[in-house]
Design an enzyme around this catalytic site. Structure first.
Site, short mmCIF file in Angstrom:
data_model
loop_
_atom_site.label_atom_id
_atom_site.label_comp_id
_atom_site.label_asym_id
_atom_site.label_seq_id
_atom_site.Cartn_x
_atom_site.Cartn_y
_atom_site.Cartn_z
N HIS A 1 33.08 37.63 44.40
CA HIS A 1 32.55 37.22 45.71
C HIS A 1 33.30 37.91 46.85
CE1 HIS A 1 36.01 34.69 46.75
NE2 HIS A 1 35.98 34.24 45.50
N GLU B 1 35.86 29.41 39.49
CA GLU B 1 37.22 29.94 39.59
C GLU B 1 38.19 29.06 38.80
OE1 GLU B 1 39.38 32.03 39.60
OE2 GLU B 1 39.70 32.74 41.65
N HIS C 1 34.29 34.85 40.31
CA HIS C 1 35.59 34.75 40.97
C HIS C 1 36.63 35.61 40.26
CE1 HIS C 1 33.82 31.23 42.99
NE2 HIS C 1 33.23 31.06 41.82
#
Length: 208
Positions: free
Chosen positions: A10, A88, A158
């Site tokens: 991201h 994440e 992530h």
């Protein structure tokens, strides 16, 4: 048959900018993060890459990044699966703390151990080993079969959840994965062989 798998971290989040431990917290993208996401889309388009399906995490910053990439590619309605398995790493009690605050509380050596070790968990959180243990089964059961069938697949997630995939794809060890860094907005373009090994890998930087 084309077996395309693209991994994108991201774009920069508000907490990346503030040097805070983020984990499962859900800050938005910064202006730079938005530009990085769009830039990733432009880089993929310039490379002539298209997709049949997409995967992302349950966290907004990864979802927004995917939305912006698909907008740039002109396929805003691409079939997309969201799953917590791609979230994440959970930093537990460190989440929301500035890294300097964490060092003052627990000591620089301890914080470094939590951040860069393979299997040491921060209080209330996950180690990289834990993150890999939830990401890899999902990849093997849900994502990889589609890639091997020829479905061109993009995954936006992530830093640590993508490191779990990179560890397998690039055949890294528990020691070498610790030094692997994935830049925000970078697109890792893999073409796989029929046995799921890597035929080729290219890293595309976002076109800002």
């Amino acid at each position: 048959m084309q077996r395309l798998l693209v991994l994108v971290r991201h774009g920069q989040s508000e907490w990346n900018l503030k040097n805070l431990f983020t984990g499962w917290k859900d800050p938005g993208l910064t202006e730079l993060g938005v530009a990085e996401a769009r830039g990733a889309g432009r880089a993929l388009k310039a490379a002539g890459l298209g997709f049949d399906t997409a995967y992302t995490s349950e966290l907004g910053r990864a979802q927004r990044t995917l939305t912006l990439i698909l907008d740039e590619l002109g396929v805003p309605n691409l079939p997309t699966t969201r799953d917590i398995a791609l979230n994440e790493r959970d930093y537990g009690d460190l989440s929301g703390l500035n890294r300097d605050e964490a060092k003052a509380r627990w000591g620089a050596e301890q914080v470094h151990l939590w951040r860069r070790s393979y299997d040491v968990q921060p209080p209330g959180g996950e180690s990289l080993k834990d993150t890999i243990a939830r990401v890899l089964p999902y990849y093997c059961q849900e994502i990889l079969p589609r890639v091997l069938r020829g479905e061109r697949t993009i995954v936006t997630a992530h830093g640590n959840s993508l490191r779990a995939l990179v560890m397998v794809l690039d055949r890294l060890t528990r020691d070498t994965i610790l030094g692997a860094e994935i830049a925000t907005g970078a697109a890792l373009v893999y073409h796989l062989n029929a046995d799921s090994t890597v035929e080729s890998k290219v890293v595309l930087q976002p076109q800002l």
